[in-house]
Design a protein around this motif. Structure first.
Motif: not given
Length: 246
Positions: A51-64
């Protein structure tokens, strides 16, 4: 499968590399995956990491920065999110690789020399008592020990968690396993595999390194070869006696 006769096989028979790689494959087997799956608490820890890994990647995707690597981040996110499922495959495969690094192996046959139980230190924990003092708590577990050996003087000890089916193990029983070495003549044994007791058809191990069905095939093949060699030797001796009488 027929019970192996104690006197038929030599103590140590070298195996070729292809046969060894069948016995201990690179990718985890079903038994190894099951072993590394662990307890329910182990599963919860893997789920939390996923879950933590998936959330980190999700936030990275929505960043510039993430927009330019959207496909890559998506694949990494899928990998991280399913870590709870494939993690045991990775851990088991890593164990297998440590064994497969040894270039030489052999099929060993000996006997159980001794069977006994010991209390072993499994882990330690630091805690604080009611007086505020730091206390180290030792976690101990009872383990079954098997001393194995053969007529050449080779001896080794196997230590495993206690299980109900191990009650039938007795001193003097035949024991078989795969041994690993860094020397072509197998003069030094670096690692040993699961232990098989053919008289009671019982496996003794903690981690299941071997493809057990293939091991049984190897054992049966070597038994037949040994019987054939003994029969041919008897025929040759009989022929010589016949010629001597003439």
């Amino acid at each position: 499968m027929s019970t192996l006769l104690p006197a038929l096989l030599p103590m140590l028979i070298p195996l070729n590399r292809s046969r060894f790689e069948q016995l201990i494959p690179t990718i985890a087997t079903g038994n190894q995956y099951k072993y590394c799956w662990g307890t329910f608490s182990d599963l919860l820890r893997r789920l939390l990491a996923s879950i933590i890994g998936a959330l980190v990647i999700l936030f990275s995707r929505i960043s510039a920065f993430g927009e330019s690597l959207e496909l890559l981040l998506f694949l990494v996110g899928i990998t991280a999110g399913t870590y709870w499922l494939w993690g045991p495959i990775l851990w088991a495969s890593q164990r297998n690789v440590k064994y497969r690094k040894f270039p030489y192996s052999g099929f060993w046959r000996g006997r159980v020399l001794d069977v006994f139980v010991t209390d072993e230190l499994v882990s330690t924990e630091e805690t604080v008592n009611n007086q505020g003092d730091l206390v180290i708590v030792e976690n101990r577990e009872r383990r079954l020990n098997l001393d194995l050996g053969d007529k050449t003087g080779f001896e080794t000890r196997v230590q495993v968690p206690i299980r109900r089916q191990y009650r039938s193990i007795d001193v003097g029983m035949a024991a078989e396993m795969i041994v690993l070495s860094d020397r072509p003549d197998l003069s030094r044994i670096n690692r040993i595999s699961d232990v098989y007791l053919p008289e009671i058809r019982l496996w003794v191990s903690d981690y299941p390194y071997l493809q057990r069905d293939i091991f049984l095939e190897v054992s049966e093949t070597l038994r037949r070869q040994s019987m054939r060699a003994d029969s041919e030797a008897m025929d040759r001796r009989s022929s010589r006696r016949e010629r001597d009488r003439r």
